[in-house]
Design a protein around this motif. Structure first.
Motif, PDB file in Angstrom:
ATOM      1  N   GLU A 111      27.715  84.673 -20.409  1.00  0.00           N
ATOM      2  CA  GLU A 111      26.892  83.716 -19.688  1.00  0.00           C
ATOM      3  C   GLU A 111      26.528  84.263 -18.321  1.00  0.00           C
ATOM      4  O   GLU A 111      27.185  85.163 -17.807  1.00  0.00           O
ATOM      5  CB  GLU A 111      27.633  82.385 -19.528  1.00  0.00           C
ATOM      6  N   ASP A 112      25.443  83.720 -17.718  1.00  0.00           N
ATOM      7  CA  ASP A 112      25.113  84.125 -16.359  1.00  0.00           C
ATOM      8  C   ASP A 112      24.838  82.911 -15.494  1.00  0.00           C
ATOM      9  O   ASP A 112      24.784  81.765 -15.988  1.00  0.00           O
ATOM     10  CB  ASP A 112      23.956  85.140 -16.337  1.00  0.00           C
ATOM     11  N   THR A 113      24.670  83.139 -14.204  1.00  0.00           N
ATOM     12  CA  THR A 113      24.527  82.039 -13.248  1.00  0.00           C
ATOM     13  C   THR A 113      23.181  81.324 -13.360  1.00  0.00           C
ATOM     14  O   THR A 113      22.994  80.270 -12.766  1.00  0.00           O
ATOM     15  CB  THR A 113      24.695  82.555 -11.808  1.00  0.00           C
ATOM     16  N   ARG A 114      22.241  81.882 -14.123  1.00  0.00           N
ATOM     17  CA  ARG A 114      20.969  81.208 -14.356  1.00  0.00           C
ATOM     18  C   ARG A 114      21.056  80.219 -15.514  1.00  0.00           C
ATOM     19  O   ARG A 114      20.114  79.498 -15.784  1.00  0.00           O
ATOM     20  CB  ARG A 114      19.873  82.241 -14.637  1.00  0.00           C
ATOM     21  N   GLY A 115      22.195  80.239 -16.202  1.00  0.00           N
ATOM     22  CA  GLY A 115      22.392  79.327 -17.319  1.00  0.00           C
ATOM     23  C   GLY A 115      22.133  79.941 -18.675  1.00  0.00           C
ATOM     24  O   GLY A 115      22.309  79.269 -19.704  1.00  0.00           O
TER      25      GLY A 115
END
Length: 381
Positions: free
Chosen positions: A294-298
């Motif tokens: 996962e990443d911080t952009r969703g």
């Protein structure tokens, strides 16, 4: 067979969205980070700044150690050789069969020890979460995972953390049993109490009708010449968490389905299983995958081990995008994002002897690969 290292990245043409298929091409080059001979790796995690850790479960390759760090081009035991030599007299202090390693937002490497070499019943006291301080290399916490959350069939697979919950945080672990119910195990990191949720639910269970075709062959158990092939069933495996920590994503290994559930309901002991199950969302079909990231952009990332792909899911649109297709992506096992890169192991899992009439078809070296995605990891601290 053509050597996979000589194959070029295939750039995919833009295509219309279909629920079961990637939507479009946004391919980037896949880079080789490291190669390794010997035991087959599964998990990988990369700390901010580029420290790379991998792990080796006890599946028959007899790895000399369970967890290793890449240093000066070589993988060396971490945190030390002694901890990596399993001692039955001290099952809580040594590694038995590690399936996953994950860096958290507090500067620690968490080691998920299945305690179940060869997918057997967990050795008493060996199934555990172990936290190692990355600055000092010292073990700072060991949390046994025990009954009733841990079953005799449990195989702890992967884990995500939210350190903001409770006094010390919470861990969400997938149980990818091959002979019993799958499930999500929720561990309160302060008390060490583990709770089993969604045990045997369709979302944590293998799809009985699932069949994958890899390199022109259906993936099934084929342990020896002349034996009747049987279905290979693996329960909940891949796991990822949203940037706000409110949603957990997960999937069974032998399934094309992809699910989510609110984490607040997983953590709330007053929520019944029936109510929890009612809030599970089926996010549709995807390519068959092992681990998730996962990443911080969703965005959520997954491999496709049939098509040698890395794909990305956008929860806002419900669509998958193919980021890369490359013949070197031979079973993308575990994925990890760090400093704008998506790292993953390509371990040729499907070429093991148990799937090929007892003949080991893996071609060493195994590889750690990476793909530029311009994203940062979700570290809930």
């Amino acid at each position: 067979m053509k050597h996979p290292h000589l194959c070029a990245v295939a750039l995919l043409a833009l295509s219309a969205f279909a629920p079961a298929l990637p939507q479009a091409a946004d391919a980037r080059g896949v880079e080789v980070v490291a190669r390794m001979n010997g035991p087959m790796p599964t998990g990988i995690t990369v700390a901010t700044g580029g420290r790379i850790f991998v792990n080796y479960p006890q599946w028959g390759d007899r790895p000399a150690w369970a967890v290793a760090e890449l240093k000066d081009g070589k993988f060396v035991p971490y945190p030390d050789a002694a901890t990596n030599r399993f001692d039955p007299a001290h099952p809580g202090a040594t590694f038995s069969s590690v399936q996953s390693v994950v860096v958290d937002g507090a500067g620690r490497l968490w080691v998920l020890d299945t305690g179940a070499p060869g997918f057997g019943a967990p050795i008493p006291g060996a199934a555990k979460l172990v936290a190692i301080d990355l600055a000092s290399g010292k073990i700072v916490r060991t949390i046994p995972v025990t009954a009733p959350a841990l079953l005799k069939t449990t195989y702890l697979n992967d884990v995500r953390f939210d350190l903001r919950q409770g006094k010390a945080g919470v861990a969400y672990i997938t149980d990818s049993s091959i002979s019993g119910p799958g499930g999500i195990i929720v561990v309160d990191l302060a008390s060490g109490k583990a709770t089993r949720r969604l045990s045997g639910h369709v979302s944590t269970s293998p799809d009985p009708d699932f069949r994958a075709t890899i390199e022109g062959r259906t993936l099934m158990n084929r342990p020896a010449p002349g034996t009747e092939p049987s279905a290979w069933n693996v329960a909940s495996d891949g796991i990822a968490i949203s940037p706000d920590g409110e949603t957990l994503y997960y999937c069974a290994l032998t399934s094309r389905h992809f699910y989510s559930v609110p984490t607040r309901l997983l953590r709330d002991h007053s929520v019944s299983e029936a109510e929890l199950e009612a809030h599970v969302t089926d996010l549709g079909l995807k390519g068959p995958s092992d681990g998730l990231s996962e990443d911080t952009r969703g965005y959520i990332y997954a491999g496709d081990f049939e098509k040698n792909e890395i794909n990305r899911f956008d929860p806002a649109s419900g669509r998958w995008t193919t980021l890369a297709q490359d013949d070197r992506i031979l079973w993308p096992d575990t994925l990890s994002i760090s400093d704008g890169w998506l790292y993953f192991t390509a371990n040729q899992l499907y070429r093991q002897a148990g799937f090929n009439e007892g003949k080991d078809l893996r071609q060493q070296p195994y590889e750690v690969l990476r793909l530029r995605v311009g994203a940062e990891p979700v570290l809930l601290k």
